[in-house]
Design an enzyme around this catalytic site. Structure first.
Site, mmCIF file in Angstrom:
data_model
loop_
_atom_site.group_PDB
_atom_site.id
_atom_site.type_symbol
_atom_site.label_atom_id
_atom_site.label_comp_id
_atom_site.label_asym_id
_atom_site.label_seq_id
_atom_site.Cartn_x
_atom_site.Cartn_y
_atom_site.Cartn_z
ATOM 1 C CG ASN A 113 -0.350 0.979 2.175
ATOM 2 O OD1 ASN A 113 -0.204 1.599 3.236
ATOM 3 N ND2 ASN A 113 0.113 -0.040 3.172
ATOM 4 C CG PHE A 117 -0.454 9.694 6.652
ATOM 5 C CD1 PHE A 117 -0.251 7.956 7.380
ATOM 6 C CD2 PHE A 117 0.652 10.154 7.729
ATOM 7 C CE1 PHE A 117 1.306 7.210 8.491
ATOM 8 C CE2 PHE A 117 1.866 9.461 8.149
ATOM 9 C CZ PHE A 117 2.162 8.025 8.308
ATOM 10 C CB SER A 180 4.167 5.854 6.995
ATOM 11 O OG SER A 180 3.649 5.244 5.738
ATOM 12 C CG ASN A 182 3.064 4.378 1.564
ATOM 13 O OD1 ASN A 182 3.479 3.790 1.035
ATOM 14 N ND2 ASN A 182 2.567 3.254 2.509
ATOM 15 C CB THR A 183 4.676 10.941 4.802
ATOM 16 O OG1 THR A 183 2.820 9.923 4.699
ATOM 17 C CG2 THR A 183 4.858 12.255 5.380
ATOM 18 C CE LYS A 222 2.648 0.278 13.002
ATOM 19 N NZ LYS A 222 1.649 -0.341 12.547
ATOM 20 C CG ASN A 251 4.932 1.402 9.246
ATOM 21 O OD1 ASN A 251 3.998 0.865 8.900
ATOM 22 N ND2 ASN A 251 4.662 2.463 10.187
#
Length: 343
Positions: A113, A117, A180, A182-183, A222, A251
């Site tokens: 994915n 966020f 994450s 993805n940022t 995390k 994560n």
């Protein structure tokens, strides 16, 4: 319930993954309102664990990411989780990354994915939490917080401090998501200088919030599975130095070693599910060896069976969390893991 999910899964897997995700959660909400989940879900036998001053009814929790906005709290709680973690929420609403942004890898029982966020903002989430029966009845509910994509990484701590203040009153615990993929640049917050600055700011803000509300809320961090041993040792030292209460490992991974040659295997984003299990467990082992009993570890990553849950505990985790395993195994996985850990 497992038979019903086994029947439904091939149909769901014919749909776009994000569409199937939203459809499943909507139908779970309906089933909960109609009392069907309570009739057909086998809830785990009580197996309380006390951690960071919180009593968890059983050691199996929902990982952040599945319910980013707190829209499905009561239906997810009805699946038998000992605790739920909602988010990641950011100070301001944001749409996340462009679609498509979620991909299944059934051959590997994995998911990639790059959601980014996507959420309605922290205030909207807090309002939903307050309306949920689960929260009103005292259920254990963690809030996972992050920074907005538009916030420069040098100002990230401002977003985290803002979000922590917004959720402090209603959260059982607060998780700081710095892992994450993805940022943009988010994982750079795991470096020594930036992490030290962030944890300092959060610790100072928590002191003020503790005085304001008369309660000291646990703060979790995390981390990613892609850290080397030196990075893990450094993070462990900072966790202790700044009084962080627990660490969630891990994560999603940016590694593609376990999915080479598979359809969608090279898509950008974080890889979760079975392919991350070994890396996650290794991080837990390294953390445990460094931390000892200084603070607890919550294990997440690649848990698709009771045996996988036991692996995380044997590696050093005190509690576990599920996400991608639910996509491949369905809600019966909650009870299976709880029973495996109770034995």
């Amino acid at each position: 319930m497992i038979d019903q999910y086994s029947f439904l899964r091939p149909w769901l897997f014919c749909l776009d993954p994000e569409k199937a995700h939203n459809l499943t959660l909507s139908n779970l909400d309906r089933a909960e309102r109609w009392g069907l989940l309570q009739r057909f879900i086998t809830k785990p036998i009580a197996d309380p664990h006390t951690l960071c001053g919180i009593q968890f009814p059983n050691p199996v929790g929902l990982a952040a990411g599945l319910d980013k906005d707190g829209k499905h709290i009561d239906s997810l709680a009805a699946l038998g989780f000992g605790f739920l973690e909602i988010g990641t929420v950011t100070p301001r609403a944001q749409p996340g990354n462009p679609k498509p942004r979620m991909f299944r890898l059934p051959e590997a029982e994995g998911i990639i994915n790059r959601m980014g966020f996507n959420n309605d903002g922290v205030d909207a989430c807090v309002a939903r939490v307050r309306k949920s029966k689960f929260w009103q009845s005292g259920g254990v509910l963690g809030l996972n917080i992050g920074k907005n994509a538009s916030t420069p990484i040098e100002q990230a701590s401002q977003d985290y401090v803002f979000a922590m203040a917004a959720v402090y009153e209603i959260a059982s615990y607060i998780t700081v998501n710095i892992s994450s993929p993805n940022t943009q640049h988010l994982r750079s917050l795991q470096s020594e200088e930036m992490l030290r600055s962030l944890l300092h700011d959060l610790s100072e803000e928590r002191k003020k919030l503790s005085d304001r509300y008369g309660v000291h809320k646990p703060l979790f961090l995390k981390i990613a599975p892609d850290l080397d041993q030196e990075d893990i040792h450094l993070i462990a030292e900072l966790l202790v130095e700044f009084g962080i209460d627990a660490v969630i490992a891990t994560n999603t991974t940016i590694s593609r070693e376990t999915v080479k040659g598979m359809e969608y295997g090279e898509e950008a984003g974080g890889l979760s599910g079975a392919p991350v299990r070994a890396a996650s467990s290794q991080v837990i082992k390294t953390l445990k060896a460094r931390l000892g009993n200084a603070l607890p570890i919550i294990g997440v990553g690649g848990i698709l069976s009771g045996a996988d849950a036991r692996e995380k505990v044997m590696a050093g985790a005190s509690l576990i969390q599920l996400y991608s395993g639910l996509i491949y195994r369905g809600p019966e996985l909650v009870n299976e893991c709880a029973n495996a850990l109770r034995r």
